[in-house]
Design a protein around this motif. Structure first.
Motif, PDB file in Angstrom:
ATOM      1  N   GLU A   1       0.814  -1.214   0.000  1.00  0.00           N
ATOM      2  CA  GLU A   1       0.000   0.000   0.000  1.00  0.00           C
ATOM      3  C   GLU A   1       0.847   1.264   0.000  1.00  0.00           C
ATOM      4  OE1 GLU A   1      -3.276   0.168  -0.389  1.00  0.00           O
ATOM      5  OE2 GLU A   1      -3.280  -2.008  -0.595  1.00  0.00           O
ATOM      6  N   ASP A   2       1.975   1.240   0.723  1.00  0.00           N
ATOM      7  CA  ASP A   2       2.799   2.442   0.750  1.00  0.00           C
ATOM      8  C   ASP A   2       3.401   2.731  -0.618  1.00  0.00           C
ATOM      9  OD1 ASP A   2       4.490   0.233   0.855  1.00  0.00           O
ATOM     10  OD2 ASP A   2       5.945   1.183   2.182  1.00  0.00           O
ATOM     11  N   MET A   3       3.707   1.668  -1.389  1.00  0.00           N
ATOM     12  CA  MET A   3       4.238   1.876  -2.729  1.00  0.00           C
ATOM     13  C   MET A   3       3.142   2.369  -3.669  1.00  0.00           C
ATOM     14  SD  MET A   3       6.703   2.059  -4.808  1.00  0.00           S
ATOM     15  CE  MET A   3       8.095   1.313  -3.945  1.00  0.00           C
ATOM     16  N   LYS A   4       1.931   1.850  -3.536  1.00  0.00           N
ATOM     17  CA  LYS A   4       0.818   2.345  -4.340  1.00  0.00           C
ATOM     18  C   LYS A   4       0.634   3.847  -4.124  1.00  0.00           C
ATOM     19  CE  LYS A   4      -1.931  -1.939  -4.179  1.00  0.00           C
ATOM     20  NZ  LYS A   4      -3.199  -2.532  -3.678  1.00  0.00           N
ATOM     21  N   ALA A   5       0.699   4.260  -2.858  1.00  0.00           N
ATOM     22  CA  ALA A   5       0.533   5.681  -2.535  1.00  0.00           C
ATOM     23  C   ALA A   5       1.643   6.518  -3.166  1.00  0.00           C
ATOM     24  CB  ALA A   5       0.514   5.877  -1.017  1.00  0.00           C
ATOM     25  N   LYS A   6       2.876   6.009  -3.143  1.00  0.00           N
ATOM     26  CA  LYS A   6       3.999   6.725  -3.748  1.00  0.00           C
ATOM     27  C   LYS A   6       3.825   6.855  -5.262  1.00  0.00           C
ATOM     28  CE  LYS A   6       7.682   5.563  -0.448  1.00  0.00           C
ATOM     29  NZ  LYS A   6       8.979   4.848  -0.288  1.00  0.00           N
ATOM     30  N   ILE A   7       3.382   5.772  -5.886  1.00  0.00           N
ATOM     31  CA  ILE A   7       3.190   5.787  -7.343  1.00  0.00           C
ATOM     32  C   ILE A   7       2.120   6.814  -7.710  1.00  0.00           C
ATOM     33  CG2 ILE A   7       2.389   4.441  -9.331  1.00  0.00           C
ATOM     34  CD1 ILE A   7       3.596   1.962  -7.904  1.00  0.00           C
ATOM     35  N   LYS A   8       1.027   6.813  -6.977  1.00  0.00           N
ATOM     36  CA  LYS A   8      -0.056   7.765  -7.241  1.00  0.00           C
ATOM     37  C   LYS A   8       0.439   9.202  -7.082  1.00  0.00           C
ATOM     38  CE  LYS A   8      -4.814   8.796  -5.819  1.00  0.00           C
ATOM     39  NZ  LYS A   8      -5.929   8.357  -4.934  1.00  0.00           N
ATOM     40  N   GLU A   9       1.153   9.447  -6.007  1.00  0.00           N
ATOM     41  CA  GLU A   9       1.680  10.796  -5.757  1.00  0.00           C
ATOM     42  C   GLU A   9       2.647  11.223  -6.852  1.00  0.00           C
ATOM     43  OE1 GLU A   9       4.319  13.132  -2.310  1.00  0.00           O
ATOM     44  OE2 GLU A   9       3.448  11.155  -1.897  1.00  0.00           O
ATOM     45  N   ALA A  10       3.481  10.277  -7.298  1.00  0.00           N
ATOM     46  CA  ALA A  10       4.470  10.596  -8.336  1.00  0.00           C
ATOM     47  C   ALA A  10       3.790  10.955  -9.652  1.00  0.00           C
ATOM     48  CB  ALA A  10       5.416   9.414  -8.525  1.00  0.00           C
ATOM     49  N   PHE A  11       2.744  10.214 -10.015  1.00  0.00           N
ATOM     50  CA  PHE A  11       2.038  10.520 -11.262  1.00  0.00           C
ATOM     51  C   PHE A  11       1.309  11.860 -11.176  1.00  0.00           C
ATOM     52  CE2 PHE A  11       2.688   6.128 -12.663  1.00  0.00           C
ATOM     53  CZ  PHE A  11       2.867   6.323 -14.021  1.00  0.00           C
ATOM     54  N   LEU A  12       0.679  12.141 -10.056  1.00  0.00           N
ATOM     55  CA  LEU A  12      -0.027  13.418  -9.912  1.00  0.00           C
ATOM     56  C   LEU A  12       0.948  14.592  -9.955  1.00  0.00           C
ATOM     57  CD1 LEU A  12      -2.662  12.493  -7.167  1.00  0.00           C
ATOM     58  CD2 LEU A  12      -3.089  12.939  -9.595  1.00  0.00           C
ATOM     59  N   ALA A  13       2.159  14.379  -9.446  1.00  0.00           N
ATOM     60  CA  ALA A  13       3.168  15.444  -9.445  1.00  0.00           C
ATOM     61  C   ALA A  13       3.671  15.768 -10.846  1.00  0.00           C
ATOM     62  CB  ALA A  13       4.340  15.042  -8.544  1.00  0.00           C
ATOM     63  N   ILE A  14       3.401  14.884 -11.818  1.00  0.00           N
ATOM     64  CA  ILE A  14       3.803  15.156 -13.193  1.00  0.00           C
ATOM     65  C   ILE A  14       3.120  16.416 -13.725  1.00  0.00           C
ATOM     66  CG2 ILE A  14       3.613  14.272 -15.573  1.00  0.00           C
ATOM     67  CD1 ILE A  14       4.127  11.480 -14.467  1.00  0.00           C
ATOM     68  N   ASN A  15       1.960  16.746 -13.164  1.00  0.00           N
ATOM     69  CA  ASN A  15       1.265  17.971 -13.576  1.00  0.00           C
ATOM     70  C   ASN A  15       2.139  19.206 -13.435  1.00  0.00           C
ATOM     71  OD1 ASN A  15      -1.328  16.940 -14.332  1.00  0.00           O
ATOM     72  ND2 ASN A  15      -1.771  16.584 -12.171  1.00  0.00           N
ATOM     73  N   ASP A  16       3.109  19.153 -12.519  1.00  0.00           N
ATOM     74  CA  ASP A  16       3.990  20.291 -12.273  1.00  0.00           C
ATOM     75  C   ASP A  16       5.374  20.099 -12.884  1.00  0.00           C
ATOM     76  OD1 ASP A  16       2.019  21.599 -10.677  1.00  0.00           O
ATOM     77  OD2 ASP A  16       2.530  20.274  -9.005  1.00  0.00           O
ATOM     78  N   ASN A  17       5.521  19.077 -13.716  1.00  0.00           N
ATOM     79  CA  ASN A  17       6.807  18.792 -14.346  1.00  0.00           C
ATOM     80  C   ASN A  17       6.617  18.818 -15.858  1.00  0.00           C
ATOM     81  OD1 ASN A  17       9.094  17.378 -15.464  1.00  0.00           O
ATOM     82  ND2 ASN A  17       9.527  16.560 -13.425  1.00  0.00           N
TER      83      ASN A  17
END
Length: 308
Positions: free
Chosen positions: A252-268
């Motif tokens: 679950e902690d990795m799922k959360a990291k993956i989700k956060e990383a993809f959402l952060a692409i909006n600012d990259n």
């Protein structure tokens, strides 16, 4: 007697300490996404793509995404271009693929077969949904979907029978409006792509076609007058955009990291440009399983066909 009592007390204390330790271990494992078993240690992640372009080209284009996710997630991330969607689902079911890029029908199938979890979805043209469109020649007497239902024997062009917007949602709408047997009512022709479906109408090879909105854009470079010669005569209901899913037993902690990383692409901007190049994503939003219920309803109508 005293010795026996002492031994019993000692065993009781040992049992209590052991039980307490076991309870705490299970609690820690569950907190890390485990189900009574030791949480998986993730040492590498593999992303599965279905080609939207030549396999070698997509593999090269996603290199910056690999590098970005590797940095964000702290483990090596590699991309693998799958031959077809069946391979992607099987890979996620068996744990060979950790992260999958799935279209709407693909996600519904993957959820059913491999119990994957959707994390995020695409934003295109400012929206997290899209429609399929019905098109006909501008000088045609076909001006609405009702006209298509009223006239038997029309030639219908579409990319592929497994396409969400190219066939399945339009086919569902035609059935809802009264067409009992699509195979006998229309002369169907699968032309291998949305651009080819538009071209079939433009060149007079089909009376109407169904594509994503607005597939005419793909032909404007070579056919600047395509929007003058091909008109849109109707739309389907809204369809959730394609997205990113993960295999069910990923911690679950990795799922959360993956989700956060993809959402952060909006600012990259650099990585977002990669998503635009590969799948025409202009942004990324959170996704939930419930959003795909409308897709499940249509999927149920064509389940046998999709699983052949």
């Amino acid at each position: 007697m005293k010795k026996i009592l002492s031994l019993l007390m000692a065993f009781g204390l040992l049992f209590a300490v052991t039980a307490c330790g076991t309870s705490e271990e299970k609690s820690d494992e569950n907190a890390n996404g485990g189900d009574g078993e030791k949480a998986e240690e993730v040492k590498e992640l593999t992303m599965g793509f279905i080609p939207s372009q030549e396999a070698d080209q997509i593999a090269d284009n996603v290199k910056p995404l690999e590098e970005y996710l590797t940095e964000q997630l702290g483990v090596p991330v590699k991309a693998e271009v799958m031959i077809d969607f069946v391979g992607l689902v099987e890979g996620m079911r068996t744990g060979q693929i950790d992260i999958g890029f799935t279209n709407p029908f693909g996600y519904v199938q993957a959820k059913e077969r491999a119990d994957v979890e959707v994390l995020v979805k695409a934003i295109r043209n400012g929206s997290d949904t899209y429609k399929a469109q019905f098109i006909a020649a501008a000088d045609s007497d076909l001006n609405s979907v009702e006209d298509l239902v009223a006239q038997e024997g029309l030639t219908w062009a579409f990319g592929d029978t497994l396409s969400t917007s190219g066939y399945l949602f339009p086919a569902s709408k035609l059935m809802e409006m009264g067409v009992e047997n699509l195979d006998t009512f229309y002369n169907q022709t699968a032309v291998g792509g949305h651009d080819n479906a538009v071209l079939a109408v433009l060149e007079g090879q089909a009376d109407f076609a169904t594509t994503f909105d607005d597939a005419r854009d793909t032909l404007e470079k070579d056919h600047p007058d395509v929007k003058d010669k091909v008109k849109v005569i109707g739309y389907t209901d809204e369809i959730p955009n394609d997205g990113v899913s993960v295999r069910k037993d990923l911690p679950e902690d990795m799922k959360a990291k993956i989700k956060e990383a993809f959402l952060a692409i909006n600012d990259n901007e650099d990585v977002l440009a990669v998503m635009t190049e590969v799948y025409t994503w202009s942004g990324i939003a959170e996704a939930s399983d419930e959003e795909f219920d409308i897709v499940r309803d249509v999927y149920a109508k064509f389940k046998d066909q999709l699983e052949q």
